[in-house]
Design a protein around this motif. Sequence first.
Motif, PDB file in Angstrom:
ATOM      1  N   TYR A 133      21.472  38.386  -9.860  1.00 56.62           N
ATOM      2  CA  TYR A 133      22.847  37.933 -10.092  1.00 56.62           C
ATOM      3  C   TYR A 133      23.106  38.068 -11.584  1.00 56.62           C
ATOM      4  CZ  TYR A 133      21.900  35.604  -5.612  1.00 56.62           C
ATOM      5  OH  TYR A 133      21.540  35.316  -4.319  1.00 56.62           O
ATOM      6  N   GLY A 134      23.877  39.077 -11.960  1.00 62.43           N
ATOM      7  CA  GLY A 134      24.061  39.318 -13.392  1.00 62.43           C
ATOM      8  C   GLY A 134      22.739  39.724 -14.012  1.00 62.43           C
ATOM      9  N   LYS A 135      22.241  38.867 -14.921  1.00 66.23           N
ATOM     10  CA  LYS A 135      20.933  39.128 -15.517  1.00 66.23           C
ATOM     11  C   LYS A 135      19.864  38.174 -15.014  1.00 66.23           C
ATOM     12  CE  LYS A 135      22.468  41.351 -19.795  1.00 66.23           C
ATOM     13  NZ  LYS A 135      22.304  41.402 -21.273  1.00 66.23           N
ATOM     14  N   ASP A 136      20.233  37.347 -14.027  1.00 73.16           N
ATOM     15  CA  ASP A 136      19.286  36.394 -13.448  1.00 73.16           C
ATOM     16  C   ASP A 136      18.606  37.009 -12.236  1.00 73.16           C
ATOM     17  OD1 ASP A 136      19.683  33.977 -15.081  1.00 73.16           O
ATOM     18  OD2 ASP A 136      21.745  34.139 -14.345  1.00 73.16           O
ATOM     19  N   VAL A 137      17.280  37.048 -12.271  1.00 77.73           N
ATOM     20  CA  VAL A 137      16.487  37.617 -11.170  1.00 77.73           C
ATOM     21  C   VAL A 137      15.721  36.482 -10.503  1.00 77.73           C
ATOM     22  CG1 VAL A 137      14.567  39.149 -10.588  1.00 77.73           C
ATOM     23  CG2 VAL A 137      16.295  39.891 -12.243  1.00 77.73           C
ATOM     24  N   TYR A 138      15.945  36.337  -9.219  1.00 74.71           N
ATOM     25  CA  TYR A 138      15.275  35.300  -8.432  1.00 74.71           C
ATOM     26  C   TYR A 138      14.191  35.941  -7.560  1.00 74.71           C
ATOM     27  CZ  TYR A 138      18.765  31.858  -9.794  1.00 74.71           C
ATOM     28  OH  TYR A 138      19.553  30.994 -10.519  1.00 74.71           O
ATOM     29  N   ILE A 139      12.963  35.477  -7.748  1.00 74.47           N
ATOM     30  CA  ILE A 139      11.833  36.017  -6.989  1.00 74.47           C
ATOM     31  C   ILE A 139      12.081  35.801  -5.503  1.00 74.47           C
ATOM     32  CG2 ILE A 139       9.344  35.876  -6.608  1.00 74.47           C
ATOM     33  CD1 ILE A 139      10.145  36.929  -9.353  1.00 74.47           C
ATOM     34  N   GLY A 140      11.776  36.810  -4.705  1.00 74.38           N
ATOM     35  CA  GLY A 140      11.973  36.715  -3.259  1.00 74.38           C
ATOM     36  C   GLY A 140      10.999  35.749  -2.611  1.00 74.38           C
ATOM     37  N   MET A 141      11.485  35.023  -1.604  1.00 71.18           N
ATOM     38  CA  MET A 141      10.609  34.078  -0.903  1.00 71.18           C
ATOM     39  C   MET A 141       9.489  34.791  -0.166  1.00 71.18           C
ATOM     40  SD  MET A 141      13.214  31.104   0.494  1.00 71.18           S
ATOM     41  CE  MET A 141      14.559  32.171   1.014  1.00 71.18           C
ATOM     42  N   GLY A 142       9.700  36.080   0.145  1.00 70.39           N
ATOM     43  CA  GLY A 142       8.655  36.853   0.817  1.00 70.39           C
ATOM     44  C   GLY A 142       7.432  37.085  -0.031  1.00 70.39           C
ATOM     45  N   LEU A 143       7.513  36.852  -1.347  1.00 68.37           N
ATOM     46  CA  LEU A 143       6.359  37.021  -2.231  1.00 68.37           C
ATOM     47  C   LEU A 143       5.478  35.775  -2.296  1.00 68.37           C
ATOM     48  CD1 LEU A 143       7.932  38.926  -5.275  1.00 68.37           C
ATOM     49  CD2 LEU A 143       6.515  39.862  -3.450  1.00 68.37           C
ATOM     50  N   VAL A 144       5.939  34.678  -1.707  1.00 71.09           N
ATOM     51  CA  VAL A 144       5.185  33.422  -1.772  1.00 71.09           C
ATOM     52  C   VAL A 144       4.101  33.420  -0.691  1.00 71.09           C
ATOM     53  CG1 VAL A 144       5.322  30.910  -1.675  1.00 71.09           C
ATOM     54  CG2 VAL A 144       7.225  32.234  -2.636  1.00 71.09           C
ATOM     55  N   ARG A 145       2.875  33.264  -1.114  1.00 71.30           N
ATOM     56  CA  ARG A 145       1.750  33.264  -0.173  1.00 71.30           C
ATOM     57  C   ARG A 145       1.869  32.104   0.813  1.00 71.30           C
ATOM     58  NH1 ARG A 145      -3.123  34.244  -4.586  1.00 71.30           N
ATOM     59  NH2 ARG A 145      -2.642  36.444  -5.021  1.00 71.30           N
ATOM     60  N   ASP A 146       1.573  32.412   2.057  1.00 72.34           N
ATOM     61  CA  ASP A 146       1.527  31.425   3.147  1.00 72.34           C
ATOM     62  C   ASP A 146       2.898  30.875   3.539  1.00 72.34           C
ATOM     63  OD1 ASP A 146      -1.264  31.641   3.281  1.00 72.34           O
ATOM     64  OD2 ASP A 146      -1.517  30.124   1.723  1.00 72.34           O
ATOM     65  N   LEU A 147       3.961  31.372   2.910  1.00 72.12           N
ATOM     66  CA  LEU A 147       5.295  30.977   3.366  1.00 72.12           C
ATOM     67  C   LEU A 147       5.664  31.881   4.540  1.00 72.12           C
ATOM     68  CD1 LEU A 147       7.594  28.985   2.720  1.00 72.12           C
ATOM     69  CD2 LEU A 147       8.689  30.823   1.413  1.00 72.12           C
ATOM     70  N   GLU A 148       5.835  31.294   5.689  1.00 72.69           N
ATOM     71  CA  GLU A 148       5.972  32.073   6.919  1.00 72.69           C
ATOM     72  C   GLU A 148       7.337  32.742   7.021  1.00 72.69           C
ATOM     73  OE1 GLU A 148       5.223  29.215   9.941  1.00 72.69           O
ATOM     74  OE2 GLU A 148       3.088  28.976   9.424  1.00 72.69           O
ATOM     75  N   HIS A 149       7.346  33.878   7.713  1.00 71.15           N
ATOM     76  CA  HIS A 149       8.597  34.603   7.934  1.00 71.15           C
ATOM     77  C   HIS A 149       9.601  33.725   8.690  1.00 71.15           C
ATOM     78  CE1 HIS A 149      11.254  38.008   8.627  1.00 71.15           C
ATOM     79  NE2 HIS A 149      11.295  37.679   9.902  1.00 71.15           N
ATOM     80  N   LYS A 150       9.093  32.933   9.623  1.00 69.95           N
ATOM     81  CA  LYS A 150       9.965  32.047  10.400  1.00 69.95           C
ATOM     82  C   LYS A 150      10.674  31.046   9.493  1.00 69.95           C
ATOM     83  CE  LYS A 150       8.043  28.746  12.735  1.00 69.95           C
ATOM     84  NZ  LYS A 150       7.274  27.990  13.745  1.00 69.95           N
TER      85      LYS A 150
ATOM     86  N   LEU B 156       7.133  22.977   3.773  1.00 72.42           N
ATOM     87  CA  LEU B 156       7.982  22.258   2.825  1.00 72.42           C
ATOM     88  C   LEU B 156       7.224  21.991   1.529  1.00 72.42           C
ATOM     89  CD1 LEU B 156      10.774  21.004   2.479  1.00 72.42           C
ATOM     90  CD2 LEU B 156       9.892  18.888   3.484  1.00 72.42           C
ATOM     91  N   ASP B 157       5.939  21.668   1.637  1.00 76.94           N
ATOM     92  CA  ASP B 157       5.114  21.449   0.449  1.00 76.94           C
ATOM     93  C   ASP B 157       5.049  22.713  -0.417  1.00 76.94           C
ATOM     94  OD1 ASP B 157       4.626  18.899   1.290  1.00 76.94           O
ATOM     95  OD2 ASP B 157       2.609  19.298   2.050  1.00 76.94           O
ATOM     96  N   ILE B 158       4.921  23.874   0.235  1.00 79.37           N
ATOM     97  CA  ILE B 158       4.858  25.137  -0.513  1.00 79.37           C
ATOM     98  C   ILE B 158       6.146  25.356  -1.293  1.00 79.37           C
ATOM     99  CG2 ILE B 158       4.824  27.654  -0.244  1.00 79.37           C
ATOM    100  CD1 ILE B 158       2.875  27.248   2.107  1.00 79.37           C
ATOM    101  N   LEU B 159       7.282  25.100  -0.661  1.00 77.14           N
ATOM    102  CA  LEU B 159       8.569  25.281  -1.336  1.00 77.14           C
ATOM    103  C   LEU B 159       8.703  24.328  -2.522  1.00 77.14           C
ATOM    104  CD1 LEU B 159      10.933  25.707   1.746  1.00 77.14           C
ATOM    105  CD2 LEU B 159      10.326  27.475   0.077  1.00 77.14           C
ATOM    106  N   ILE B 160       8.233  23.106  -2.353  1.00 77.45           N
ATOM    107  CA  ILE B 160       8.291  22.144  -3.458  1.00 77.45           C
ATOM    108  C   ILE B 160       7.415  22.626  -4.608  1.00 77.45           C
ATOM    109  CG2 ILE B 160       7.625  19.802  -4.167  1.00 77.45           C
ATOM    110  CD1 ILE B 160       8.425  18.884  -1.318  1.00 77.45           C
TER     111      ILE B 160
ATOM    112  N   GLU C 107       2.057  28.550  -9.526  1.00 75.11           N
ATOM    113  CA  GLU C 107       2.554  29.926  -9.370  1.00 75.11           C
ATOM    114  C   GLU C 107       1.405  30.906  -9.197  1.00 75.11           C
ATOM    115  OE1 GLU C 107       6.591  29.160 -12.045  1.00 75.11           O
ATOM    116  OE2 GLU C 107       4.890  30.277 -12.880  1.00 75.11           O
ATOM    117  N   ILE C 108       0.318  30.707  -9.935  1.00 75.61           N
ATOM    118  CA  ILE C 108      -0.853  31.586  -9.795  1.00 75.61           C
ATOM    119  C   ILE C 108      -1.396  31.509  -8.373  1.00 75.61           C
ATOM    120  CG2 ILE C 108      -3.247  31.924 -10.517  1.00 75.61           C
ATOM    121  CD1 ILE C 108      -2.347  31.095 -13.356  1.00 75.61           C
ATOM    122  N   GLU C 109      -1.438  30.285  -7.823  1.00 77.14           N
ATOM    123  CA  GLU C 109      -1.927  30.113  -6.452  1.00 77.14           C
ATOM    124  C   GLU C 109      -0.987  30.719  -5.422  1.00 77.14           C
ATOM    125  OE1 GLU C 109      -3.022  26.322  -4.930  1.00 77.14           O
ATOM    126  OE2 GLU C 109      -4.520  25.983  -6.495  1.00 77.14           O
TER     127      GLU C 109
END
Length: 981
Positions: free
Chosen positions: A747-764, A796-800, A860-862
């Motif tokens: 968005y403009g110059k703001d880049v938001y990392i995709g949720m698909g890059l988060v380990r163990d965050l399920e597609h569902k 939910l813990d992963i998102l937090i 973030e490393i994890e």
Amino acid sequence: MYLNVHSWFSLRYGTLSPEKLAEAAYQLGIRSMALTDINNTSCAYQFIQACRQKGIRPILGIEFRRADDRLLYVGIARTKEGWARLCRLLSDASRQGKDLPSCAPLLEDVYFIYRHQPKDIRTFRDDEFYGIRPEEAGALYSSPLRAHRDRLVIFAPVTFGNVEEYKVHKLLRCIDRNILLGQLQDKDCATPAETFLSEDELRAAFALYPDIIRNTEALIDSCSIDITSARTNNRQCFTADREGDYKLLAKLAATGCIRRYGRYNEQAVRRVESELKVIRELDYCAYFLITWDIVRYGQSAGYFHVGRGSGANSIVAYCLGITDVDPLELDLYFERFINPHRSSPPDFDIDFSWDERDDVTDYIFKRYGADHVALLSTYNTFKGKSIIRELGKVVGLPKNDIDLIVDHPLDTDKHHPFGKHIFKYGKMLEGFPNYLSIHAGGVLISERPLYEYTALKQMPKGFPVTHFDMYGAEDLHFHKYDILSQRGLGHIKDAIDLVARNQGRIVDIHDIYHIKNDEGVRARLRSARCIGCFYIESPAMRGLISKLSCDNYVHLVAASSIIRPGVAKSGMMREYISRAHQPDKIQYLHPVFEQHLSETYGIMVYQEDVMKIVHHFAGLGLDESDVLRRIMTGKKKNSDTFTNLRDKYFTNCRERGYSEELTLEVWRQIESFSGYSFCKAHSASFAVESFQSLYLKTYYPLEFMVAVINNFGGFYSTELYIHEARMCGATIHPPCVNRSHRLTTIYGKDVYIGMGLVRDLEHKTIRNIMIARAEGGDFTSFENFVNRVSIDGRQLDILIRIGAFRFTGMNKYELMWEKNSVYNVRHKEAAGMPVLFEAEYEHFELPVLDEPDYEQAFDEIELLGFPLCSPFSLIEGELPAHIVSDAMPSYSGKKVVMVGYYVTRKPVRTVNHTLMYFFTWVDREGVFFDTVHFPTAAAKAPFRGKGCYVLHGRIVLDFGFPSLEVSRMDKLPMVKDSRYQ
């Protein structure tokens, strides 16, 4: 007499190549035999050719077995129509995912031979027989089968040549079943008797039953097989007939010529007319039109493509839009692609984006018919270290013992006693086909059903493959359409979409002329800051571009070829760079080199250059030069044709009075180049795509880097592409439930990392978030999120932890406390359901809950694999005094200290079999730099994993490109992870 012969294409079962089968049969005076490989038809044509060379009458069939390896029946083709029906039977079972029938179906022009009786022999049809082995003939007098001798034939399987090969067969069976040698049972392998006997021995075994001999001879005599090897095997017409094909092709070429060159370019018109004449004479009109049709479908679906390979030499292909390489601009000659002397078919390489190629392939199957289209297969063979590992497992060696043999093959005194047997039988196994897989992109389109040549095997990808590979296809004169995939096109396509969405601009990426001549693009190329750009982002390529001061299309075309391994290994890449810097001091090997290779400073850079030198220097014909080039590029260097052409080269050079030293040096260069160099058109195609990437990187860097991140491909890791986006001016944000999608967004110059890059965050979970956001808008609070999204507590813990609720203004400790108040397990099912009343929660006044320093970085490393902050901020203590990347040229020849964060490394084995390394790092300012670690330094200061290092060494300038020759490196300690203290 032989109705059940196996080649080594009875995978992990047979041990004899088709040629060895024919030779063994010839030595015993065998006059005819039937190849019946197990569920395989790979070498049918190869077997026919081998037999005919030895005066043996070939017969084709298939041994049908179930998935559990149980023999069902052997099918023997009486005619080529019968062969097609057998291939279809095997193919249908594979393509439909069903078992083969237990009883053989009624197929015209086919015989079936059983070894077990799935039905009463009295009910056998005229085409069904029961096979009797020679060793069983003596017991036939007391068998009930004796009363049905009219249904009996001699059944003498051949699987191996001798006792040693029988042992190899048993090893193959163990590999196939993944068992130890001691676990192999008799039912899992052939009997020791499955070798050739002479016809006299077979007749003697059945001397008491002459009617069985007559039955066998009558069956054999009724069989006659041939497989057509001609260009007529290919799809013959695109329109109704050849004349219609030519008229359509001529019209498309003429209109395309006007579009590409304008109305009054006489040179282009003459070249088009000349090519059309050759295309028509050689009957390749349909081939061009089918390729155009494939590209046209891709364009209609909005797909980008790149036409490359030797096909890019053709101006007709350029005018049809198959390729974007202008053959007039680069003086590409059409004869490299098609010439009257070339016996092998031409091929086009058409690249589509990695996520669009399968749809294009599906179109080809539906457009030209499932019975007439298949992908080519390729065979993985037993070789090298893989053989040692497989045999080591079979004989039961522990992993450590196997690793020792693999890593130190010459230290035989340290090997397990079984090591010598592993090497002995490994040598025998070398080159055996192991399993069938899919060729990178080859597609065949036939005139007649493919079952007349091969059975088809359904692959997990959803498309069937032929049983023969590309060399088998060439033997049958099939044209190969290479429909390939790459992620570079995905970068370009997605970047254009992101620019339209983020800036509202439409980018014309196909305006190649202006892109190639854009000063901003050329300046970026010259700087070698090409991270993310197709083919030119690797450390080696960036170094080469810098050393050449490469800033134009023609030089990049050459660089794309000389970076190849053979050129670099021969020392000619360095010679090319030197000559590029001092063109006035070039000493050409011979005047022919100056006459024909002046554009490349007298060095063979392209495959066409090999042809030019072989033709003009050694006097071989253009057709012979092309054949020699192709052999040296492929796998047939041991062929008689290669030997004859090599001898002719040396003979001609002697007759022309060349010195032996000159003759050998030119041959050395030919050998080193021909195996690895590109054809010029191929390099040009790569260079076009590189310029398109450079254009986007120059003018739309943020959108381009987000596109690179979202295509999950390139030379570097996602972490480094995110770093590059930051260097280009982006503000990088962790995933956010309100702003992020599955893929990374801008968005403009703001880049938001995709949720698909988060380990163990399920597609569902991601899908549920996206649906809730689409239906109800942004989430207004943590409580609002929990009420609207069905989510598991751990998710939910992963998102937090990753920081996806930063919009609430609460830190992760406060959010974890809030979770206990507003979330319970019922939210897993009930969230998102309509409610009559909003739930009320009791809110408490919390003490101050502070996050420890660096905790977010470690989370973030994890969860991402890397921190979003600078890795240098995580170093414990102060950095030592050091220089940065941009200062390296001013310290040439001096010893310095540098600090770098690891990016990548490349190991290289020296002539002394020791390892040296080439590393790439980023400094604290985010700029890339390169280091060289010679064997002594690499052994003294080994790499200790990803992180930041202090590097000691000397700065070396090579044609203006700086690197650090490292004498010592030490890994810097990171700050302590406070989460576990």
